[in-house]
Design a protein around this motif. Sequence first.
Motif, short mmCIF file in Angstrom:
data_model
loop_
_atom_site.label_atom_id
_atom_site.label_comp_id
_atom_site.label_asym_id
_atom_site.label_seq_id
_atom_site.Cartn_x
_atom_site.Cartn_y
_atom_site.Cartn_z
N ASN A 173 0.83 -1.20 0.00
CA ASN A 173 0.00 0.00 0.00
C ASN A 173 0.87 1.25 0.00
O ASN A 173 2.07 1.19 0.23
N GLU A 174 0.24 2.38 -0.25
CA GLU A 174 0.97 3.64 -0.24
C GLU A 174 0.18 4.70 0.52
O GLU A 174 -1.00 4.53 0.81
N SER A 197 10.95 10.25 3.60
CA SER A 197 10.32 8.94 3.61
C SER A 197 11.22 7.98 4.38
O SER A 197 12.42 7.90 4.12
N GLU A 241 11.19 3.90 6.12
CA GLU A 241 10.48 2.63 6.11
C GLU A 241 11.37 1.54 6.70
O GLU A 241 12.58 1.52 6.45
N LEU A 274 5.88 2.41 7.58
CA LEU A 274 6.24 3.50 6.66
C LEU A 274 5.75 4.81 7.23
O LEU A 274 4.59 4.91 7.66
N GLN A 321 5.93 8.99 6.08
CA GLN A 321 6.34 9.98 5.09
C GLN A 321 5.77 11.33 5.48
O GLN A 321 4.68 11.40 6.06
#
Length: 172
Positions: free
Chosen positions: A2-3, A20, A22, A130, A132
Amino acid sequence: MNEIIWPKGYLPGMTDNFASNEIIVANLSAAEVWDYLNDTSKWELYYSNVDTIRFYNVTGPELSQSAHFRFNTFGFPFEAEVVEYEPPTNDKPARLAWHGWEEGLTEDDALHVHHAWLLEDLPEGRIRILTQETQNGKIAKKLAETKPNPLINGHQEWIDGLAKAAAKQKRS
């Protein structure tokens, strides 16, 4: 995988600064990590770059949709409002995002950010963490030119600490 879902005006590559970070960790789930991200009273236990957290329109310390809160980070007093709040489920990753702005500045000097988190369960008992952040404003332009980038380094400490705190709790 996913984003992050980006609101208008905060798409990476179209803002003044972007970071970003992760990690993928074995033997943890999104549900186990969520508690340490959602509960702001635990942030200072594993992240040295945050303090003085308080809430305005909810009691806290847990975040929730539209929660308005304040905290100090990167040497700035920061206001934030939760704009995306989805705890993890068996078939969906956890999503958390807030719009933030630096307290006490004029609009011309203000720093505006969109900080988003994704906690995603992966096959074989792994989790993807993640985070961002996109930023707009004069301060964001200066931060983007700073080497090493303090935003990337600070957020790496945050996600590493988040994973370690959840893993330690799981072991106890």
